[in-house]
Design a protein around this motif. Structure first.
Motif, PDB file in Angstrom:
ATOM      1  N   PHE A  10      53.166  22.666  38.362  1.00  0.00           N
ATOM      2  CA  PHE A  10      53.064  22.754  36.836  1.00  0.00           C
ATOM      3  C   PHE A  10      52.548  23.921  36.505  1.00  0.00           C
ATOM      4  O   PHE A  10      52.872  24.639  35.382  1.00  0.00           O
ATOM      5  N   LEU A  11      51.505  24.546  36.796  1.00  0.00           N
ATOM      6  CA  LEU A  11      50.535  25.642  36.614  1.00  0.00           C
ATOM      7  C   LEU A  11      51.450  26.642  36.652  1.00  0.00           C
ATOM      8  O   LEU A  11      51.688  27.538  35.840  1.00  0.00           O
ATOM      9  N   TYR A  12      52.014  27.089  37.775  1.00  0.00           N
ATOM     10  CA  TYR A  12      52.853  28.200  38.203  1.00  0.00           C
ATOM     11  C   TYR A  12      54.293  28.261  37.365  1.00  0.00           C
ATOM     12  O   TYR A  12      54.899  29.211  37.278  1.00  0.00           O
ATOM     13  N   LEU A  23      44.031  33.781  37.637  1.00  0.00           N
ATOM     14  CA  LEU A  23      44.589  33.434  38.840  1.00  0.00           C
ATOM     15  C   LEU A  23      44.282  34.827  39.948  1.00  0.00           C
ATOM     16  O   LEU A  23      43.878  35.838  39.498  1.00  0.00           O
ATOM     17  N   PRO A  24      43.985  34.151  41.317  1.00  0.00           N
ATOM     18  CA  PRO A  24      43.270  35.188  42.093  1.00  0.00           C
ATOM     19  C   PRO A  24      44.360  36.315  42.382  1.00  0.00           C
ATOM     20  O   PRO A  24      45.723  36.328  42.392  1.00  0.00           O
ATOM     21  N   LYS A  25      43.667  37.497  42.543  1.00  0.00           N
ATOM     22  CA  LYS A  25      44.580  38.568  42.922  1.00  0.00           C
ATOM     23  C   LYS A  25      44.532  39.047  44.547  1.00  0.00           C
ATOM     24  O   LYS A  25      43.447  38.451  45.130  1.00  0.00           O
ATOM     25  N   CYS A  26      45.376  39.597  44.954  1.00  0.00           N
ATOM     26  CA  CYS A  26      45.209  40.143  46.268  1.00  0.00           C
ATOM     27  C   CYS A  26      44.146  41.002  46.697  1.00  0.00           C
ATOM     28  O   CYS A  26      44.065  42.041  46.005  1.00  0.00           O
ATOM     29  N   PRO A  27      43.163  40.423  47.506  1.00  0.00           N
ATOM     30  CA  PRO A  27      41.750  41.290  47.613  1.00  0.00           C
ATOM     31  C   PRO A  27      42.333  42.707  48.528  1.00  0.00           C
ATOM     32  O   PRO A  27      41.712  43.574  48.282  1.00  0.00           O
ATOM     33  N   LEU A  28      43.370  42.357  49.356  1.00  0.00           N
ATOM     34  CA  LEU A  28      43.830  43.977  50.233  1.00  0.00           C
ATOM     35  C   LEU A  28      44.323  44.867  49.233  1.00  0.00           C
ATOM     36  O   LEU A  28      43.734  46.167  49.081  1.00  0.00           O
TER      37      LEU A  28
END
Length: 124
Positions: A10-12, A23-28
């Motif tokens: 539902f969130l996405y 929302l989390p981002k790609c750490p790399l």
């Protein structure tokens, strides 16, 4: 677990990850500027839940391949359990993880080449 899956879906479905900061981002990518094989998967999930298949392909083509592999696995397991069959699941072959790892590493390298046609593989 099912409730958590429904909440995340539902969130996405409702929130485009490229338009919000919580929302989390790609750490790399944040630390090196290099796209990992999973970069764009959150946006691809948003596009998939909104039936924008072109958007999914633009974000991460490996995402579609992963979904197809997951679908194949679930179909084989279902057919074997429902119809009491013994259809061989090629995902259990000893060389399958090596093959998949090679595909992922090649995709990882190619999507970070900043020239056409390889830059098409980078998420938009």
């Amino acid at each position: 677990m099912l409730l958590l899956l429904i909440v995340v879906a539902f969130l996405y479905f409702n929130i485009n990850p490229s338009e919000v900061n919580f929302l989390p981002k790609c750490p790399l990518y944040l630390t090196t500027g290099i796209y990992c094989p999973g970069c764009g998967s959150q946006r691809a999930t948003h596009h998939l839940l909104n039936f924008n298949f072109v958007g999914v392909l633009q974000q991460n083509i490996l995402y579609i391949i992963g979904l197809l592999i997951l679908g194949y696995h679930l179909i084989i397991i279902s057919l074997n359990s429902i119809f009491k069959k013994n259809i061989y699941n090629y995902l259990y072959h000893p060389k399958t993880p090596i093959f998949l790892l090679i595909i992922i590493v090649i995709f990882w390298i190619l999507r970070n080449i900043p020239y056409y046609p390889f830059n098409i593989l980078a998420p938009n």
